[in-house]
Scaffold this motif. Structure first.
Motif, PDB file in Angstrom:
ATOM      1  N   SER A 188      11.902  32.112  -2.213  1.00  0.00           N
ATOM      2  CA  SER A 188      12.336  33.264  -2.994  1.00  0.00           C
ATOM      3  C   SER A 188      11.182  33.700  -3.899  1.00  0.00           C
ATOM      4  O   SER A 188      10.212  32.958  -4.058  1.00  0.00           O
ATOM      5  CB  SER A 188      13.583  32.941  -3.809  1.00  0.00           C
ATOM      6  N   ARG A 189      11.324  34.864  -4.499  1.00  0.00           N
ATOM      7  CA  ARG A 189      10.268  35.370  -5.361  1.00  0.00           C
ATOM      8  C   ARG A 189      10.861  36.178  -6.499  1.00  0.00           C
ATOM      9  O   ARG A 189      11.946  36.753  -6.369  1.00  0.00           O
ATOM     10  CB  ARG A 189       9.262  36.207  -4.571  1.00  0.00           C
ATOM     11  N   ASP A 190      10.124  36.229  -7.589  1.00  0.00           N
ATOM     12  CA  ASP A 190      10.478  37.054  -8.734  1.00  0.00           C
ATOM     13  C   ASP A 190       9.282  37.969  -8.980  1.00  0.00           C
ATOM     14  O   ASP A 190       8.277  37.538  -9.544  1.00  0.00           O
ATOM     15  CB  ASP A 190      10.773  36.171  -9.946  1.00  0.00           C
ATOM     16  N   ASN A 191       9.388  39.204  -8.533  1.00  0.00           N
ATOM     17  CA  ASN A 191       8.247  40.117  -8.615  1.00  0.00           C
ATOM     18  C   ASN A 191       7.909  40.501 -10.056  1.00  0.00           C
ATOM     19  O   ASN A 191       6.749  40.768 -10.366  1.00  0.00           O
ATOM     20  CB  ASN A 191       8.509  41.362  -7.786  1.00  0.00           C
ATOM     21  N   ARG A 192       8.895  40.514 -10.909  1.00  0.00           N
ATOM     22  CA  ARG A 192       8.621  40.891 -12.310  1.00  0.00           C
ATOM     23  C   ARG A 192       7.864  39.782 -13.035  1.00  0.00           C
ATOM     24  O   ARG A 192       7.025  40.045 -13.889  1.00  0.00           O
ATOM     25  CB  ARG A 192       9.910  41.219 -13.038  1.00  0.00           C
ATOM     26  N   GLU A 193       8.194  38.532 -12.685  1.00  0.00           N
ATOM     27  CA  GLU A 193       7.539  37.392 -13.348  1.00  0.00           C
ATOM     28  C   GLU A 193       6.329  36.889 -12.563  1.00  0.00           C
ATOM     29  O   GLU A 193       5.678  35.926 -12.983  1.00  0.00           O
ATOM     30  CB  GLU A 193       8.543  36.250 -13.516  1.00  0.00           C
ATOM     31  N   ASN A 194       6.037  37.497 -11.425  1.00  0.00           N
ATOM     32  CA  ASN A 194       4.916  37.054 -10.578  1.00  0.00           C
ATOM     33  C   ASN A 194       5.045  35.579 -10.204  1.00  0.00           C
ATOM     34  O   ASN A 194       4.102  34.781 -10.385  1.00  0.00           O
ATOM     35  CB  ASN A 194       3.569  37.286 -11.280  1.00  0.00           C
ATOM     36  N   MET A 195       6.221  35.239  -9.701  1.00  0.00           N
ATOM     37  CA  MET A 195       6.444  33.851  -9.312  1.00  0.00           C
ATOM     38  C   MET A 195       7.073  33.783  -7.924  1.00  0.00           C
ATOM     39  O   MET A 195       7.757  34.713  -7.486  1.00  0.00           O
ATOM     40  CB  MET A 195       7.354  33.136 -10.308  1.00  0.00           C
ATOM     41  N   VAL A 196       6.826  32.689  -7.255  1.00  0.00           N
ATOM     42  CA  VAL A 196       7.446  32.436  -5.959  1.00  0.00           C
ATOM     43  C   VAL A 196       7.941  30.994  -5.968  1.00  0.00           C
ATOM     44  O   VAL A 196       7.328  30.119  -6.593  1.00  0.00           O
ATOM     45  CB  VAL A 196       6.464  32.724  -4.802  1.00  0.00           C
ATOM     46  N   GLY A 217      -3.642  36.688 -13.453  1.00  0.00           N
ATOM     47  CA  GLY A 217      -4.800  37.482 -13.067  1.00  0.00           C
ATOM     48  C   GLY A 217      -4.531  38.441 -11.939  1.00  0.00           C
ATOM     49  O   GLY A 217      -5.444  39.090 -11.424  1.00  0.00           O
ATOM     50  N   ILE A 218      -3.275  38.562 -11.547  1.00  0.00           N
ATOM     51  CA  ILE A 218      -2.912  39.439 -10.442  1.00  0.00           C
ATOM     52  C   ILE A 218      -1.447  39.803 -10.580  1.00  0.00           C
ATOM     53  O   ILE A 218      -0.668  39.038 -11.132  1.00  0.00           O
ATOM     54  CB  ILE A 218      -3.166  38.762  -9.080  1.00  0.00           C
ATOM     55  N   THR A 219      -1.115  40.974 -10.107  1.00  0.00           N
ATOM     56  CA  THR A 219       0.279  41.400 -10.095  1.00  0.00           C
ATOM     57  C   THR A 219       0.737  41.518  -8.646  1.00  0.00           C
ATOM     58  O   THR A 219       0.074  42.161  -7.837  1.00  0.00           O
ATOM     59  CB  THR A 219       0.432  42.762 -10.783  1.00  0.00           C
ATOM     60  N   PHE A 220       1.855  40.871  -8.356  1.00  0.00           N
ATOM     61  CA  PHE A 220       2.391  40.972  -7.006  1.00  0.00           C
ATOM     62  C   PHE A 220       2.762  42.418  -6.732  1.00  0.00           C
ATOM     63  O   PHE A 220       3.490  43.033  -7.497  1.00  0.00           O
ATOM     64  CB  PHE A 220       3.645  40.114  -6.853  1.00  0.00           C
ATOM     65  N   SER A 221       2.274  42.957  -5.673  1.00  0.00           N
ATOM     66  CA  SER A 221       2.679  44.294  -5.281  1.00  0.00           C
ATOM     67  C   SER A 221       3.381  44.167  -3.931  1.00  0.00           C
ATOM     68  O   SER A 221       4.294  43.372  -3.790  1.00  0.00           O
ATOM     69  CB  SER A 221       1.469  45.226  -5.225  1.00  0.00           C
TER      70      SER A 221
END
Length: 115
Positions: free
Chosen positions: A70-78, A26-30
């Motif tokens: 760590s984070r994966d901005n493309r997958e919206n995961m941390v 429901g949200i995209t990490f920006s």
């Protein structure tokens, strides 16, 4: 509806490792700073690690050198890699933004470290 769903907790012995994951929907990490928080019995929820969009990290002194965010901005995961776990790391771990958004708290994931 925005959800940040944590997973990966469990029961481990002192000295062992766990890797926590947080998936956003429901949200995209920006250009947001993301964080892991921890609530231990009898204490307020505290921030243990945070990471900026560009990968700069900061840690609470209690976990420095043992935990890695760590984070994966493309997958919206941390993620939170937790090594050399101690009994005092026991608690419910949550992901959220930093500063935290009240509406985004989810159930968290329970980490229990036995001595």
């Amino acid at each position: 509806q925005v959800r940040l769903v944590e997973s990966g907790g469990g029961l481990v012995q002192a000295g062992e490792s766990l890797r926590l994951s947080c998936a956003a929907s429901g949200i995209t990490f920006s250009f947001d700073t993301l964080a892991w928080y921890r609530q231990t019995p009898g204490k307020q929820r505290e921030l243990v690690a945070q990471i900026t969009f560009y990968g700069a990290t900061a840690y609470d002194d209690s976990v420095k050198g043992r935990f890695t965010i760590s984070r994966d901005n493309r997958e919206n995961m941390v993620f939170l890699q937790m090594n050399s776990l101690k009994p005092e790391d026991t608690g419910v771990y949550y992901c959220n933004f930093a500063p935290a958004v009240e509406d985004y708290w989810d159930k968290g994931t329970l980490v229990t470290v036995s001595s």
